[in-house]
Design a protein around this motif. Structure first.
Motif, PDB file in Angstrom:
ATOM      1  N   ASN A 194       0.822  -1.211   0.000  1.00  0.00           N
ATOM      2  CA  ASN A 194       0.000   0.000   0.000  1.00  0.00           C
ATOM      3  C   ASN A 194       0.859   1.266   0.000  1.00  0.00           C
ATOM      4  O   ASN A 194       0.629   2.188  -0.792  1.00  0.00           O
ATOM      5  CB  ASN A 194      -0.926   0.003   1.215  1.00  0.00           C
ATOM      6  N   TRP A 195       1.835   1.308   0.883  1.00  0.00           N
ATOM      7  CA  TRP A 195       2.679   2.503   0.966  1.00  0.00           C
ATOM      8  C   TRP A 195       3.495   2.696  -0.312  1.00  0.00           C
ATOM      9  O   TRP A 195       3.721   3.825  -0.744  1.00  0.00           O
ATOM     10  CB  TRP A 195       3.598   2.409   2.181  1.00  0.00           C
ATOM     11  N   SER A 196       3.926   1.617  -0.885  1.00  0.00           N
ATOM     12  CA  SER A 196       4.718   1.741  -2.111  1.00  0.00           C
ATOM     13  C   SER A 196       3.882   2.324  -3.245  1.00  0.00           C
ATOM     14  O   SER A 196       4.361   3.139  -4.030  1.00  0.00           O
ATOM     15  CB  SER A 196       5.306   0.390  -2.513  1.00  0.00           C
ATOM     16  N   VAL A 197       2.625   1.919  -3.332  1.00  0.00           N
ATOM     17  CA  VAL A 197       1.738   2.453  -4.371  1.00  0.00           C
ATOM     18  C   VAL A 197       1.492   3.943  -4.142  1.00  0.00           C
ATOM     19  O   VAL A 197       1.582   4.765  -5.064  1.00  0.00           O
ATOM     20  CB  VAL A 197       0.401   1.693  -4.395  1.00  0.00           C
ATOM     21  N   LEU A 198       1.195   4.303  -2.893  1.00  0.00           N
ATOM     22  CA  LEU A 198       0.953   5.709  -2.564  1.00  0.00           C
ATOM     23  C   LEU A 198       2.180   6.563  -2.875  1.00  0.00           C
ATOM     24  O   LEU A 198       2.061   7.684  -3.386  1.00  0.00           O
ATOM     25  CB  LEU A 198       0.586   5.844  -1.084  1.00  0.00           C
ATOM     26  N   ASP A 199       3.361   6.058  -2.557  1.00  0.00           N
ATOM     27  CA  ASP A 199       4.584   6.832  -2.780  1.00  0.00           C
ATOM     28  C   ASP A 199       4.924   6.929  -4.256  1.00  0.00           C
ATOM     29  O   ASP A 199       5.374   7.973  -4.735  1.00  0.00           O
ATOM     30  CB  ASP A 199       5.741   6.198  -2.004  1.00  0.00           C
ATOM     31  N   HIS A 200       4.710   5.855  -4.966  1.00  0.00           N
ATOM     32  CA  HIS A 200       4.915   5.896  -6.419  1.00  0.00           C
ATOM     33  C   HIS A 200       3.988   6.941  -7.041  1.00  0.00           C
ATOM     34  O   HIS A 200       4.400   7.706  -7.921  1.00  0.00           O
ATOM     35  CB  HIS A 200       4.641   4.516  -7.023  1.00  0.00           C
ATOM     36  N   ALA A 201       2.760   7.001  -6.553  1.00  0.00           N
ATOM     37  CA  ALA A 201       1.782   7.960  -7.056  1.00  0.00           C
ATOM     38  C   ALA A 201       2.209   9.392  -6.748  1.00  0.00           C
ATOM     39  O   ALA A 201       2.032  10.293  -7.556  1.00  0.00           O
ATOM     40  CB  ALA A 201       0.410   7.682  -6.451  1.00  0.00           C
ATOM     41  N   ALA A 202       2.771   9.596  -5.574  1.00  0.00           N
ATOM     42  CA  ALA A 202       3.133  10.948  -5.151  1.00  0.00           C
ATOM     43  C   ALA A 202       4.438  11.419  -5.783  1.00  0.00           C
ATOM     44  O   ALA A 202       4.594  12.597  -6.098  1.00  0.00           O
ATOM     45  CB  ALA A 202       3.249  11.012  -3.627  1.00  0.00           C
ATOM     46  N   LEU A 203       5.377  10.482  -5.977  1.00  0.00           N
ATOM     47  CA  LEU A 203       6.718  10.876  -6.430  1.00  0.00           C
ATOM     48  C   LEU A 203       6.870  10.840  -7.945  1.00  0.00           C
ATOM     49  O   LEU A 203       7.575  11.661  -8.522  1.00  0.00           O
ATOM     50  CB  LEU A 203       7.777   9.959  -5.790  1.00  0.00           C
ATOM     51  N   THR A 204       6.222   9.893  -8.589  1.00  0.00           N
ATOM     52  CA  THR A 204       6.433   9.695 -10.033  1.00  0.00           C
ATOM     53  C   THR A 204       5.143   9.772 -10.828  1.00  0.00           C
ATOM     54  O   THR A 204       5.027  10.519 -11.791  1.00  0.00           O
ATOM     55  CB  THR A 204       7.108   8.332 -10.287  1.00  0.00           C
ATOM     56  N   CYS A 205       4.153   8.995 -10.406  1.00  0.00           N
ATOM     57  CA  CYS A 205       2.887   8.926 -11.127  1.00  0.00           C
ATOM     58  C   CYS A 205       1.949  10.032 -10.627  1.00  0.00           C
ATOM     59  O   CYS A 205       0.818   9.777 -10.214  1.00  0.00           O
ATOM     60  CB  CYS A 205       2.248   7.548 -10.943  1.00  0.00           C
ATOM     61  N   CYS A 206       2.434  11.262 -10.702  1.00  0.00           N
ATOM     62  CA  CYS A 206       1.710  12.408 -10.162  1.00  0.00           C
ATOM     63  C   CYS A 206       0.466  12.703 -10.990  1.00  0.00           C
ATOM     64  O   CYS A 206       0.380  12.345 -12.152  1.00  0.00           O
ATOM     65  CB  CYS A 206       2.598  13.640 -10.143  1.00  0.00           C
ATOM     66  N   ALA A 207      -0.479  13.382 -10.363  1.00  0.00           N
ATOM     67  CA  ALA A 207      -1.724  13.694 -11.042  1.00  0.00           C
ATOM     68  C   ALA A 207      -1.484  14.668 -12.195  1.00  0.00           C
ATOM     69  O   ALA A 207      -1.951  14.443 -13.308  1.00  0.00           O
ATOM     70  CB  ALA A 207      -2.723  14.283 -10.052  1.00  0.00           C
ATOM     71  N   ARG A 208      -0.772  15.741 -11.918  1.00  0.00           N
ATOM     72  CA  ARG A 208      -0.616  16.811 -12.894  1.00  0.00           C
ATOM     73  C   ARG A 208       0.403  16.471 -13.982  1.00  0.00           C
ATOM     74  O   ARG A 208       0.094  16.484 -15.165  1.00  0.00           O
ATOM     75  CB  ARG A 208      -0.192  18.105 -12.194  1.00  0.00           C
ATOM     76  N   ALA A 209       1.627  16.231 -13.554  1.00  0.00           N
ATOM     77  CA  ALA A 209       2.698  15.989 -14.524  1.00  0.00           C
ATOM     78  C   ALA A 209       3.453  14.720 -14.185  1.00  0.00           C
ATOM     79  O   ALA A 209       4.506  14.761 -13.563  1.00  0.00           O
ATOM     80  CB  ALA A 209       3.648  17.183 -14.551  1.00  0.00           C
ATOM     81  N   PRO A 210       2.931  13.584 -14.605  1.00  0.00           N
ATOM     82  CA  PRO A 210       3.600  12.311 -14.313  1.00  0.00           C
ATOM     83  C   PRO A 210       4.975  12.242 -14.973  1.00  0.00           C
ATOM     84  O   PRO A 210       5.129  12.630 -16.130  1.00  0.00           O
ATOM     85  CB  PRO A 210       2.657  11.267 -14.909  1.00  0.00           C
ATOM     86  N   ASP A 211       5.940  11.730 -14.215  1.00  0.00           N
ATOM     87  CA  ASP A 211       7.311  11.652 -14.717  1.00  0.00           C
ATOM     88  C   ASP A 211       7.556  10.282 -15.349  1.00  0.00           C
ATOM     89  O   ASP A 211       8.303   9.458 -14.825  1.00  0.00           O
ATOM     90  CB  ASP A 211       8.288  11.910 -13.565  1.00  0.00           C
ATOM     91  N   CYS A 212       6.935  10.076 -16.491  1.00  0.00           N
ATOM     92  CA  CYS A 212       7.023   8.773 -17.150  1.00  0.00           C
ATOM     93  C   CYS A 212       8.446   8.464 -17.618  1.00  0.00           C
ATOM     94  O   CYS A 212       8.809   7.302 -17.784  1.00  0.00           O
ATOM     95  CB  CYS A 212       6.053   8.715 -18.331  1.00  0.00           C
ATOM     96  N   GLN A 213       9.236   9.493 -17.848  1.00  0.00           N
ATOM     97  CA  GLN A 213      10.603   9.283 -18.338  1.00  0.00           C
ATOM     98  C   GLN A 213      11.423   8.491 -17.318  1.00  0.00           C
ATOM     99  O   GLN A 213      12.207   7.616 -17.680  1.00  0.00           O
ATOM    100  CB  GLN A 213      11.276  10.635 -18.604  1.00  0.00           C
ATOM    101  N   SER A 214      11.242   8.835 -16.046  1.00  0.00           N
ATOM    102  CA  SER A 214      12.051   8.186 -15.019  1.00  0.00           C
ATOM    103  C   SER A 214      11.308   7.039 -14.338  1.00  0.00           C
ATOM    104  O   SER A 214      11.811   6.453 -13.382  1.00  0.00           O
ATOM    105  CB  SER A 214      12.467   9.215 -13.964  1.00  0.00           C
ATOM    106  N   CYS A 215      10.111   6.716 -14.837  1.00  0.00           N
ATOM    107  CA  CYS A 215       9.326   5.660 -14.202  1.00  0.00           C
ATOM    108  C   CYS A 215       9.842   4.284 -14.603  1.00  0.00           C
ATOM    109  O   CYS A 215       9.949   3.981 -15.792  1.00  0.00           O
ATOM    110  CB  CYS A 215       7.854   5.797 -14.585  1.00  0.00           C
ATOM    111  N   PHE A 216      10.135   3.456 -13.604  1.00  0.00           N
ATOM    112  CA  PHE A 216      10.757   2.165 -13.897  1.00  0.00           C
ATOM    113  C   PHE A 216       9.747   1.092 -14.292  1.00  0.00           C
ATOM    114  O   PHE A 216      10.139  -0.033 -14.601  1.00  0.00           O
ATOM    115  CB  PHE A 216      11.626   1.699 -12.722  1.00  0.00           C
TER     116      PHE A 216
END
Length: 226
Positions: A194-216
């Motif tokens: 659960n925490w990993s999903v929430l953190d991935h959402a907050a750090l990389t898979c953001c609502a506004r500007a998802p950082d797909c370039q650095s997403c593993f």
DNA sequence: AATGCGGGGGG
DNA sequence: CCCCCAGCATT
């Protein structure tokens, strides 16, 4: 005969199983965030209160508020006996202070009546004031060690981008999304997943500007940012 | 299904 | 400026 839109398919299950495993590994290697309420031994009292403080509110904001709040209100008893006006003043910097005051006071009153314990059945938990699906799942996981997903806007966004969007407007009533989130926590430590999903959402898979370039996991993700 | 609650961070 | 934030109760 069920519609494919409402049933989690075999291929979708495989995708989610792999996603959960990868995110949990990433989290265990220190990729996630660190918050005071995630420390081992955090009392249920604090965990439940924090869930109320976190509603529609950034976790970093709650983190900066955490020490002050629990120094003043160390337990259910102090919270239940606090003047409503003081609690409101305390919560104002967070926003939603009127609603949160009512929620915390109702929870404190309930906890005082039940020795700080909450029901271990979902249907029963929903009868507790200020407890909806999200908080009910959190209590089932934190207090009873249950395998439940913390289905919030973050988890919904990650799952929907990675697999496909839901059909219904409300997260809580979309059968496919509900199945997908439950599948996500089917294996592994529920808290870690659960925490990993929430953190991935907050750090990389953001609502506004998802950082797909650095997403593993972007290679397997259905969502492609412009 | 849609609204109100709400101050603060960030593009 | 506007969008978004570990939701819930009410309509």
């Amino acid at each position: 005969m069920s519609s494919p839109d409402t049933v989690l398919g075999t291929g979708e299950k495989r995708k989610l199983t792999l996603l959960a495993a990868d995110l949990a590994d990433w989290y265990r290697q220190g990729g996630g965030r660190s918050f005071p309420w995630r420390e081992p031994g955090t009392p249920l009292y604090q965990l439940v209160c924090v869930e109320v403080l976190l509603q529609r509110t950034r976790a970093e904001t709650v983190a900066s508020f955490y020490n002050r709040f629990f120094t003043r209100f160390p337990g259910w008893h102090e919270l239940a006996n606090a003047p409503g006006e003081e609690l409101e003043e305390f919560l104002k910097p967070l926003g939603l202070w009127k609603r949160r005051t009512a929620s915390l006071r109702a929870l404190a009153a309930y906890a005082a009546e039940h020795d700080g314990m909450f029901p271990n059945r979902y249907e029963e938990l929903l009868q507790v004031p200020a407890v909806g699906q999200y908080v009910a799942h959190a209590i089932l996981m934190f207090q009873h060690g249950g395998r439940f997903p913390l289905i919030d806007v973050n988890m919904a966004r990650v799952v929907e981008r990675f697999v496909r969007p839901r059909k219904l407007a409300d997260i809580r009533y979309d059968p496919w999304l509900q199945q997908a989130c439950r599948w996500l926590v089917r294996r592994g430590d529920p808290k870690v997943v659960n925490w990993s999903v929430l953190d991935h959402a907050a750090l990389t898979c953001c609502a506004r500007a998802p950082d797909c370039q650095s997403c593993f996991v972007s290679r397997r993700c259905a969502f492609k940012a412009a």
